[in-house]
Design a protein around this motif. Structure first.
Motif, PDB file in Angstrom:
ATOM      1  N   SER A   1       0.838  -1.191   0.000  1.00 21.14           N
ATOM      2  CA  SER A   1       0.000   0.000   0.000  1.00 21.14           C
ATOM      3  C   SER A   1       0.878   1.248   0.000  1.00 21.14           C
ATOM      4  O   SER A   1       1.987   1.229   0.508  1.00 21.14           O
ATOM      5  CB  SER A   1      -0.936  -0.009   1.198  1.00 21.14           C
ATOM      6  OG  SER A   1      -0.201   0.148   2.385  1.00 21.14           O
ATOM      7  N   LYS A   2       0.342   2.324  -0.503  1.00 22.92           N
ATOM      8  CA  LYS A   2       1.091   3.572  -0.542  1.00 22.92           C
ATOM      9  C   LYS A   2       0.928   4.303   0.779  1.00 22.92           C
ATOM     10  O   LYS A   2      -0.122   4.246   1.408  1.00 22.92           O
ATOM     11  CB  LYS A   2       0.599   4.436  -1.683  1.00 22.92           C
ATOM     12  CG  LYS A   2       0.886   3.810  -3.022  1.00 22.92           C
ATOM     13  CD  LYS A   2       0.713   4.816  -4.124  1.00 22.92           C
ATOM     14  CE  LYS A   2       1.142   4.163  -5.413  1.00 22.92           C
ATOM     15  NZ  LYS A   2       1.524   5.112  -6.412  1.00 22.92           N
ATOM     16  N   ILE A   3       1.976   4.993   1.158  1.00 23.08           N
ATOM     17  CA  ILE A   3       1.914   5.780   2.383  1.00 23.08           C
ATOM     18  C   ILE A   3       1.924   7.255   2.030  1.00 23.08           C
ATOM     19  O   ILE A   3       2.387   7.644   0.961  1.00 23.08           O
ATOM     20  CB  ILE A   3       3.070   5.445   3.349  1.00 23.08           C
ATOM     21  CG1 ILE A   3       4.425   5.756   2.714  1.00 23.08           C
ATOM     22  CG2 ILE A   3       2.995   3.997   3.785  1.00 23.08           C
ATOM     23  CD1 ILE A   3       5.571   5.698   3.673  1.00 23.08           C
ATOM     24  N   GLY A   4       1.415   8.052   2.936  1.00 21.87           N
ATOM     25  CA  GLY A   4       1.351   9.479   2.704  1.00 21.87           C
ATOM     26  C   GLY A   4       2.571  10.202   3.244  1.00 21.87           C
ATOM     27  O   GLY A   4       3.454   9.597   3.872  1.00 21.87           O
ATOM     28  N   PRO A   5       2.616  11.509   3.050  1.00 19.93           N
ATOM     29  CA  PRO A   5       3.783  12.291   3.473  1.00 19.93           C
ATOM     30  C   PRO A   5       3.981  12.327   4.989  1.00 19.93           C
ATOM     31  O   PRO A   5       5.119  12.339   5.465  1.00 19.93           O
ATOM     32  CB  PRO A   5       3.502  13.685   2.917  1.00 19.93           C
ATOM     33  CG  PRO A   5       2.046  13.718   2.615  1.00 19.93           C
ATOM     34  CD  PRO A   5       1.625  12.318   2.339  1.00 19.93           C
ATOM     35  N   SER A   6       2.899  12.306   5.741  1.00 14.85           N
ATOM     36  CA  SER A   6       3.045  12.324   7.205  1.00 14.85           C
ATOM     37  C   SER A   6       3.594  11.003   7.719  1.00 14.85           C
ATOM     38  O   SER A   6       4.414  10.976   8.645  1.00 14.85           O
ATOM     39  CB  SER A   6       1.704  12.622   7.873  1.00 14.85           C
ATOM     40  OG  SER A   6       1.266  13.916   7.543  1.00 14.85           O
ATOM     41  N   THR A   7       3.151   9.915   7.104  1.00 19.22           N
ATOM     42  CA  THR A   7       3.670   8.605   7.498  1.00 19.22           C
ATOM     43  C   THR A   7       5.152   8.527   7.179  1.00 19.22           C
ATOM     44  O   THR A   7       5.956   8.061   7.994  1.00 19.22           O
ATOM     45  CB  THR A   7       2.906   7.471   6.784  1.00 19.22           C
ATOM     46  OG1 THR A   7       1.506   7.600   7.078  1.00 19.22           O
ATOM     47  CG2 THR A   7       3.384   6.115   7.250  1.00 19.22           C
ATOM     48  N   LEU A  32       4.165   0.633   9.763  1.00 24.10           N
ATOM     49  CA  LEU A  32       3.656   0.433   8.406  1.00 24.10           C
ATOM     50  C   LEU A  32       2.605  -0.677   8.337  1.00 24.10           C
ATOM     51  O   LEU A  32       1.692  -0.626   7.506  1.00 24.10           O
ATOM     52  CB  LEU A  32       4.807   0.135   7.446  1.00 24.10           C
ATOM     53  CG  LEU A  32       5.761   1.309   7.224  1.00 24.10           C
ATOM     54  CD1 LEU A  32       6.959   0.864   6.399  1.00 24.10           C
ATOM     55  CD2 LEU A  32       5.043   2.472   6.558  1.00 24.10           C
ATOM     56  N   ARG A  33       2.706  -1.674   9.201  1.00 28.10           N
ATOM     57  CA  ARG A  33       1.708  -2.747   9.217  1.00 28.10           C
ATOM     58  C   ARG A  33       0.326  -2.242   9.592  1.00 28.10           C
ATOM     59  O   ARG A  33      -0.681  -2.827   9.214  1.00 28.10           O
ATOM     60  CB  ARG A  33       2.127  -3.846  10.190  1.00 28.10           C
ATOM     61  CG  ARG A  33       2.941  -4.937   9.554  1.00 28.10           C
ATOM     62  CD  ARG A  33       3.039  -6.148  10.453  1.00 28.10           C
ATOM     63  NE  ARG A  33       3.567  -5.815  11.761  1.00 28.10           N
ATOM     64  CZ  ARG A  33       4.834  -5.962  12.132  1.00 28.10           C
ATOM     65  NH1 ARG A  33       5.697  -6.460  11.288  1.00 28.10           N
ATOM     66  NH2 ARG A  33       5.230  -5.633  13.340  1.00 28.10           N
ATOM     67  N   PRO A  40      -4.797   2.963   5.302  1.00 26.54           N
ATOM     68  CA  PRO A  40      -3.752   3.967   5.070  1.00 26.54           C
ATOM     69  C   PRO A  40      -4.192   5.371   5.504  1.00 26.54           C
ATOM     70  O   PRO A  40      -3.378   6.153   5.990  1.00 26.54           O
ATOM     71  CB  PRO A  40      -3.523   3.915   3.558  1.00 26.54           C
ATOM     72  CG  PRO A  40      -3.975   2.555   3.144  1.00 26.54           C
ATOM     73  CD  PRO A  40      -5.109   2.218   4.078  1.00 26.54           C
ATOM     74  N   GLU A  41      -5.482   5.670   5.353  1.00 22.92           N
ATOM     75  CA  GLU A  41      -5.985   6.993   5.753  1.00 22.92           C
ATOM     76  C   GLU A  41      -5.884   7.189   7.259  1.00 22.92           C
ATOM     77  O   GLU A  41      -5.480   8.252   7.733  1.00 22.92           O
ATOM     78  CB  GLU A  41      -7.428   7.172   5.301  1.00 22.92           C
ATOM     79  CG  GLU A  41      -7.623   7.170   3.804  1.00 22.92           C
ATOM     80  CD  GLU A  41      -7.730   5.752   3.213  1.00 22.92           C
ATOM     81  OE1 GLU A  41      -7.931   4.793   3.974  1.00 22.92           O
ATOM     82  OE2 GLU A  41      -7.603   5.635   1.999  1.00 22.92           O
ATOM     83  N   ALA A  42      -6.283   6.171   8.021  1.00 24.23           N
ATOM     84  CA  ALA A  42      -6.215   6.265   9.480  1.00 24.23           C
ATOM     85  C   ALA A  42      -4.770   6.403   9.939  1.00 24.23           C
ATOM     86  O   ALA A  42      -4.461   7.217  10.822  1.00 24.23           O
ATOM     87  CB  ALA A  42      -6.868   5.038  10.121  1.00 24.23           C
ATOM     88  N   LEU A  43      -3.865   5.637   9.325  1.00 27.21           N
ATOM     89  CA  LEU A  43      -2.453   5.728   9.688  1.00 27.21           C
ATOM     90  C   LEU A  43      -1.899   7.106   9.354  1.00 27.21           C
ATOM     91  O   LEU A  43      -1.165   7.693  10.148  1.00 27.21           O
ATOM     92  CB  LEU A  43      -1.646   4.642   8.975  1.00 27.21           C
ATOM     93  CG  LEU A  43      -0.147   4.664   9.263  1.00 27.21           C
ATOM     94  CD1 LEU A  43       0.124   4.441  10.750  1.00 27.21           C
ATOM     95  CD2 LEU A  43       0.568   3.625   8.423  1.00 27.21           C
ATOM     96  N   GLU A  44      -2.269   7.641   8.208  1.00 31.05           N
ATOM     97  CA  GLU A  44      -1.770   8.959   7.802  1.00 31.05           C
ATOM     98  C   GLU A  44      -2.212  10.044   8.786  1.00 31.05           C
ATOM     99  O   GLU A  44      -1.412  10.882   9.202  1.00 31.05           O
ATOM    100  CB  GLU A  44      -2.257   9.283   6.385  1.00 31.05           C
ATOM    101  CG  GLU A  44      -1.808  10.628   5.858  1.00 31.05           C
ATOM    102  CD  GLU A  44      -0.317  10.735   5.611  1.00 31.05           C
ATOM    103  OE1 GLU A  44       0.138  11.869   5.381  1.00 31.05           O
ATOM    104  OE2 GLU A  44       0.400   9.718   5.656  1.00 31.05           O
ATOM    105  N   LYS A  45      -3.469  10.019   9.183  1.00 30.87           N
ATOM    106  CA  LYS A  45      -3.962  11.018  10.146  1.00 30.87           C
ATOM    107  C   LYS A  45      -3.290  10.847  11.501  1.00 30.87           C
ATOM    108  O   LYS A  45      -2.934  11.828  12.161  1.00 30.87           O
ATOM    109  CB  LYS A  45      -5.475  10.905  10.287  1.00 30.87           C
ATOM    110  CG  LYS A  45      -6.207  11.386   9.052  1.00 30.87           C
ATOM    111  CD  LYS A  45      -7.692  11.218   9.184  1.00 30.87           C
ATOM    112  CE  LYS A  45      -8.385  11.623   7.890  1.00 30.87           C
ATOM    113  NZ  LYS A  45      -9.821  11.416   7.931  1.00 30.87           N
ATOM    114  N   CYS A  46      -3.106   9.613  11.913  1.00 29.91           N
ATOM    115  CA  CYS A  46      -2.439   9.343  13.178  1.00 29.91           C
ATOM    116  C   CYS A  46      -0.992   9.840  13.145  1.00 29.91           C
ATOM    117  O   CYS A  46      -0.530  10.480  14.099  1.00 29.91           O
ATOM    118  CB  CYS A  46      -2.489   7.838  13.463  1.00 29.91           C
ATOM    119  SG  CYS A  46      -1.716   7.367  15.008  1.00 29.91           S
TER     120      CYS A  46
END
Length: 85
Positions: A1-7, A32-33, A40-46
């Protein structure tokens, strides 16, 4: 999956926080898991909030990412209800 800039920024901060980058790999893989376990959205916001609060570590993400997933689900349900009205 792709990650965002904050991740990506959080992963970089975790790696820099260790004396030897190899020591950070398990924490980074764990973070990353969560993109697969939740979204991915929840991880990015977190990760965005972790950076803003200065909590760039695995523990913060581990303890809070599920909350962001629940918020995403609640928002989706809310918008689906509004559309039906």
């Amino acid at each position: 999956s792709k990650i965002g800039p904050s991740t990506r920024a959080l992963i970089d901060a975790v790696i820099k926080s260790y004396a030897y980058p190899v020591q950070a790999f398990r924490s980074c893989f764990g973070i990353l898991r969560y993109a697969e376990k939740y979204s991915p959205e929840a991880l990015e916001k977190c990760c965005r909030d972790a950076i803003n609060f200065g909590k760039c570590n695995y523990s913060y993400v581990s303890n809070t990412v599920s909350t962001y997933q629940k918020l995403n689900q609640m928002r989706r349900m809310y918008f689906l209800r509004i559309r039906k009205l």
